[in-house]
Design a protein around this motif. Structure first.
Motif, short mmCIF file in Angstrom:
data_model
loop_
_atom_site.label_atom_id
_atom_site.label_comp_id
_atom_site.label_asym_id
_atom_site.label_seq_id
_atom_site.Cartn_x
_atom_site.Cartn_y
_atom_site.Cartn_z
N ALA A 189 0.84 -1.20 0.00
CA ALA A 189 0.00 0.00 0.00
C ALA A 189 0.87 1.25 0.00
O ALA A 189 0.62 2.21 -0.75
N ARG A 195 -5.72 -1.42 2.89
CA ARG A 195 -6.43 -1.10 1.65
C ARG A 195 -7.27 0.15 1.81
O ARG A 195 -7.38 0.97 0.90
N ASP A 200 -6.81 3.56 -0.33
CA ASP A 200 -7.90 4.13 -1.13
C ASP A 200 -8.26 5.53 -0.68
O ASP A 200 -8.58 6.40 -1.51
N SER A 221 -20.68 0.15 -1.61
CA SER A 221 -19.33 0.41 -2.12
C SER A 221 -19.13 1.89 -2.42
O SER A 221 -18.07 2.46 -2.12
N ARG A 258 -15.26 -3.40 0.29
CA ARG A 258 -13.92 -2.83 0.22
C ARG A 258 -13.23 -3.24 -1.08
O ARG A 258 -12.56 -2.43 -1.71
N THR A 259 -13.41 -4.50 -1.45
CA THR A 259 -12.80 -4.99 -2.69
C THR A 259 -13.36 -4.27 -3.91
O THR A 259 -12.62 -3.85 -4.80
N CYS A 301 -14.83 -1.31 -3.92
CA CYS A 301 -14.41 0.08 -3.82
C CYS A 301 -12.98 0.25 -4.33
O CYS A 301 -12.68 1.17 -5.11
N SER A 302 -12.09 -0.66 -3.95
CA SER A 302 -10.69 -0.59 -4.39
C SER A 302 -10.58 -0.69 -5.90
O SER A 302 -9.77 0.01 -6.53
N ALA A 309 -9.01 2.29 -8.16
CA ALA A 309 -7.86 2.00 -9.01
C ALA A 309 -8.15 2.35 -10.47
O ALA A 309 -7.32 2.95 -11.16
N LEU A 311 0.04 -1.05 -7.93
CA LEU A 311 -1.32 -1.42 -7.54
C LEU A 311 -1.60 -2.89 -7.79
O LEU A 311 -2.42 -3.50 -7.11
N GLU A 352 -3.47 -5.58 -5.13
CA GLU A 352 -4.65 -6.40 -5.45
C GLU A 352 -4.42 -7.86 -5.12
O GLU A 352 -5.37 -8.59 -4.85
#
Length: 243
Positions: free
Chosen positions: A92, A133, A137, A192, A215-216, A218-219, A223, A237, A241
């Motif tokens: 991160a 994460r 973000d 999200s 969260r996944t 949103c990431s 990205a 990045l 992931e």
């Protein structure tokens, strides 16, 4: 010879010759600076260990013809000590440093808000109070906002109509209404997009309470939005992931 002093975060280093190193810095007053650390790769170097990525340093430099030269370096805080031993934090933080370098277009153009934002993100990451994460973000969203690329989350990015819209279009600038929704939009879960708003606004209570699946998602949105607005993608990045 023009001497100046500044605080900086070390973003990146690369070898130069047998003993020198080129150091890319984000400074408090000067902005993005590339400088030479002479002899810093020698074991007897006075300050070589201080010029490492993730370090917050107080520097004295002089202006060179092409690259400035570091003449003194004192550690303010070595964020790397609490970051490099933890893979999620390390990846991160690496993505943060790469973003900081690429989002600032012009060297030696003061970027105080970007500097303070990066310092705060590294401190938060090192303290370990939040999911790495989420910290990443939040940093990416705020860095984009400071650069003038904040995504529209509470209104349609095209017509400005307010409301909780269901479609997100990276190339349109954020959330879009049903009338303006362009081809290629996605339909993320409302949770999200609310998480994106919480991270952008600094609502850590809501962010920490979010579910992993949101969260996944949103990431992924953050990205994609970041890489759309930067000419060169953020290679690190991909490591985040996988973490």
């Amino acid at each position: 010879m023009s001497l100046y002093r500044d605080e900086a975060v070390v973003l990146r280093t690369q070898k130069l010759g047998e003993a020198d190193r080129i150091v890319t810095l984000l400074t408090r007053r000067t902005g993005l600076v590339r400088a030479v650390g002479k002899g810093v790769r020698r074991t007897k170097s006075r300050f070589g260990a201080r010029l490492e990525p993730f370090s917050h340093v107080d520097l004295q430099l002089y202006t060179g013809r092409t690259l400035d030269v570091v003449t003194q370096a004192e550690t303010v805080r070595a964020y790397g000590e609490s970051i490099v031993t933890d893979y999620p934090r390390y990846t991160a933080a690496t993505a943060m440093l790469e973003t900081a370098e690429k989002i600032i277009v012009v060297e030696k153009d003061p970027a105080l808000r970007q500097f303070l934002l990066l310092i705060g993100a590294l401190r938060t990451l090192g303290e370990g109070g939040h999911d790495p994460r989420l910290v990443l973000d939040a940093y990416l969203l705020r860095s984009l906002a400071v650069a003038g690329y904040a995504p529209a989350l509470a209104e349609c990015a095209r017509c400005g109509s307010r409301g909780e819209h269901r479609a997100f279009a990276v190339h349109a600038g954020g959330m879009v209404c049903t009338v303006c929704r362009p081809h290629g939009s996605t339909a993320p879960a409302p949770e999200s997009t609310r998480l994106m708003s919480a991270l952008l606004g600094g609502d850590w209570t809501a962010a920490d309470a979010s579910e992993d699946r949101h969260r996944t998602e949103c990431s992924g949105l953050v990205a994609a939005y970041l890489q759309w607005h930067l000419e060169n993608g953020i290679r690190s990045l991909r490591l985040v992931e996988r973490s």
